[in-house]
Write a protein that holds these residues in place. Structure first.
Motif, PDB file in Angstrom:
ATOM      1  N   ILE A 195      -2.581 -37.713  -4.873  1.00  0.00           N
ATOM      2  CA  ILE A 195      -4.137 -38.374  -5.455  1.00  0.00           C
ATOM      3  C   ILE A 195      -4.939 -37.429  -6.318  1.00  0.00           C
ATOM      4  O   ILE A 195      -5.253 -36.216  -6.085  1.00  0.00           O
ATOM      5  CB  ILE A 195      -4.514 -38.976  -4.629  1.00  0.00           C
ATOM      6  N   GLY A 196      -4.956 -37.838  -7.194  1.00  0.00           N
ATOM      7  CA  GLY A 196      -6.403 -36.402  -7.955  1.00  0.00           C
ATOM      8  C   GLY A 196      -6.320 -37.132  -9.519  1.00  0.00           C
ATOM      9  O   GLY A 196      -5.920 -38.017  -9.921  1.00  0.00           O
ATOM     10  N   ARG A 197      -7.216 -36.891 -10.683  1.00  0.00           N
ATOM     11  CA  ARG A 197      -7.262 -36.823 -11.737  1.00  0.00           C
ATOM     12  C   ARG A 197      -6.323 -36.776 -12.455  1.00  0.00           C
ATOM     13  O   ARG A 197      -6.415 -37.212 -13.185  1.00  0.00           O
ATOM     14  CB  ARG A 197      -8.932 -36.148 -12.310  1.00  0.00           C
ATOM     15  N   SER A 198      -4.833 -35.663 -11.731  1.00  0.00           N
ATOM     16  CA  SER A 198      -4.443 -34.821 -12.917  1.00  0.00           C
ATOM     17  C   SER A 198      -3.584 -36.246 -13.459  1.00  0.00           C
ATOM     18  O   SER A 198      -2.794 -36.927 -12.472  1.00  0.00           O
ATOM     19  CB  SER A 198      -3.743 -33.804 -12.330  1.00  0.00           C
ATOM     20  N   GLU A 199      -2.892 -36.049 -14.382  1.00  0.00           N
ATOM     21  CA  GLU A 199      -2.168 -37.030 -14.736  1.00  0.00           C
ATOM     22  C   GLU A 199      -0.141 -36.777 -14.280  1.00  0.00           C
ATOM     23  O   GLU A 199       0.090 -37.914 -13.683  1.00  0.00           O
ATOM     24  CB  GLU A 199      -1.262 -37.214 -16.054  1.00  0.00           C
TER      25      GLU A 199
ATOM     26  N   ILE B 188      -1.830 -41.079  -7.874  1.00  0.00           N
ATOM     27  CA  ILE B 188      -2.346 -42.567  -8.041  1.00  0.00           C
ATOM     28  C   ILE B 188      -3.205 -41.760  -8.252  1.00  0.00           C
ATOM     29  O   ILE B 188      -4.171 -40.519  -7.970  1.00  0.00           O
ATOM     30  CB  ILE B 188      -3.153 -42.491  -6.632  1.00  0.00           C
ATOM     31  N   THR B 189      -3.565 -41.567 -10.415  1.00  0.00           N
ATOM     32  CA  THR B 189      -4.613 -40.851 -10.587  1.00  0.00           C
ATOM     33  C   THR B 189      -5.662 -41.382 -10.681  1.00  0.00           C
ATOM     34  O   THR B 189      -5.547 -42.802 -10.710  1.00  0.00           O
ATOM     35  CB  THR B 189      -3.871 -40.935 -12.325  1.00  0.00           C
TER      36      THR B 189
ATOM     37  N   ARG C  58      -8.408 -32.187  -9.135  1.00  0.00           N
ATOM     38  CA  ARG C  58      -6.619 -32.215  -9.909  1.00  0.00           C
ATOM     39  C   ARG C  58      -6.127 -32.860  -8.728  1.00  0.00           C
ATOM     40  O   ARG C  58      -5.290 -34.265  -9.441  1.00  0.00           O
ATOM     41  CB  ARG C  58      -6.408 -31.315 -11.043  1.00  0.00           C
ATOM     42  N   LEU C  59      -5.566 -32.275  -7.674  1.00  0.00           N
ATOM     43  CA  LEU C  59      -4.791 -32.876  -7.099  1.00  0.00           C
ATOM     44  C   LEU C  59      -6.153 -32.366  -6.038  1.00  0.00           C
ATOM     45  O   LEU C  59      -6.531 -31.808  -5.414  1.00  0.00           O
ATOM     46  CB  LEU C  59      -4.072 -31.412  -7.005  1.00  0.00           C
ATOM     47  N   HIS C  60      -6.305 -34.117  -5.009  1.00  0.00           N
ATOM     48  CA  HIS C  60      -7.274 -34.130  -4.805  1.00  0.00           C
ATOM     49  C   HIS C  60      -6.547 -34.315  -2.707  1.00  0.00           C
ATOM     50  O   HIS C  60      -7.356 -33.527  -2.223  1.00  0.00           O
ATOM     51  CB  HIS C  60      -8.439 -35.193  -4.258  1.00  0.00           C
ATOM     52  N   ALA C  61      -5.396 -35.062  -2.856  1.00  0.00           N
ATOM     53  CA  ALA C  61      -5.145 -35.361  -1.335  1.00  0.00           C
ATOM     54  C   ALA C  61      -4.254 -35.626  -1.697  1.00  0.00           C
ATOM     55  O   ALA C  61      -3.548 -35.838  -2.937  1.00  0.00           O
ATOM     56  CB  ALA C  61      -6.131 -36.083  -0.677  1.00  0.00           C
TER      57      ALA C  61
ATOM     58  N   LEU D 279     -12.961 -40.719  -2.330  1.00  0.00           N
ATOM     59  CA  LEU D 279     -12.616 -39.601  -2.886  1.00  0.00           C
ATOM     60  C   LEU D 279     -13.550 -38.676  -3.913  1.00  0.00           C
ATOM     61  O   LEU D 279     -13.401 -39.835  -4.445  1.00  0.00           O
ATOM     62  CB  LEU D 279     -11.094 -38.769  -3.523  1.00  0.00           C
ATOM     63  N   GLY D 280     -14.162 -38.525  -3.214  1.00  0.00           N
ATOM     64  CA  GLY D 280     -15.440 -37.500  -4.639  1.00  0.00           C
ATOM     65  C   GLY D 280     -16.466 -39.058  -4.004  1.00  0.00           C
ATOM     66  O   GLY D 280     -16.987 -39.448  -2.989  1.00  0.00           O
TER      67      GLY D 280
END
Length: 185
Positions: free
Chosen positions: A3-7, A11-12, A21-24, A66-67
């Protein structure tokens, strides 16, 4: 699943700049689902309001933050071959009446997510501040518990989770300024 912001994440979460970008990572281990954050994220990962360090077992209905993004974990099919569903559950300001919003704002005012021992306002404090009866406050609180999907939690956890979800979802904005409005110097 990552899970993260990265493409490249499974789970984006692009719209939330507080998500790394890579959160969990969510992974199935020994028949259980766990969420892992071994220092991957800048802002941390929280399960049911508690910051995790390392990993935490997930149960259906757990709230994963997350955030500023909140997800509700569900495992409808526990077998390894079935798919796990993650649903985003974020109420908006439009989901509340003006009275519910004022009560929610008063509830959040004394709470500080960063401090260890702070609590939301009591029904009596809210009633006193807004010139309402305690019974009226209780009625609106029950509706707020339902809107923010915390009604099934134990009574001693509902208020804190309600406040955290209200702030995380953006329904209560400028939380730090809300408290300043009533300070007397």
């Amino acid at each position: 699943m990552t899970i993260g912001r990265s493409e490249a994440a499974d789970i984006t979460v692009k719209a939330d700049a507080t998500v790394s970008r890579l959160h969990a990572i969510i992974e199935r281990v020994g028949g259980c689902w766990i969420v892992i954050d071994n220092g991957l994220s800048t802002n941390g990962t929280f399960v049911n309001g508690e910051r995790i360090g390392g990993f935490r077992k997930l149960n259906t209905g757990d709230s994963v933050r997350l955030g500023q993004s909140v997800f509700v974990f569900t495992d409808d099919h526990p077998s390894d071959d079935e798919k796990t569903i993650v649903q985003v559950s974020l109420p908006t300001r439009n989901a509340l009446t003006d009275a519910q919003y004022l009560i929610l704002e008063a509830l959040c005012r004394p709470y500080d997510m960063q401090a260890t021992f702070t609590y939301p306002a009591s029904n009596w404090q809210i009633a006193h501040e807004l010139c309402l009866s305690v019974a009226t406050v209780k009625t609106h609180m029950r509706a707020l518990f339902k809107i923010f999907n915390v009604e099934a939690l134990p009574p001693n956890q509902k208020r804190v989770f309600l406040v955290e979800r209200a702030i995380e979802s953006g329904v209560i904005v400028n939380h730090d300024r809300v408290g300043l409005r009533h300070e007397v110097r």
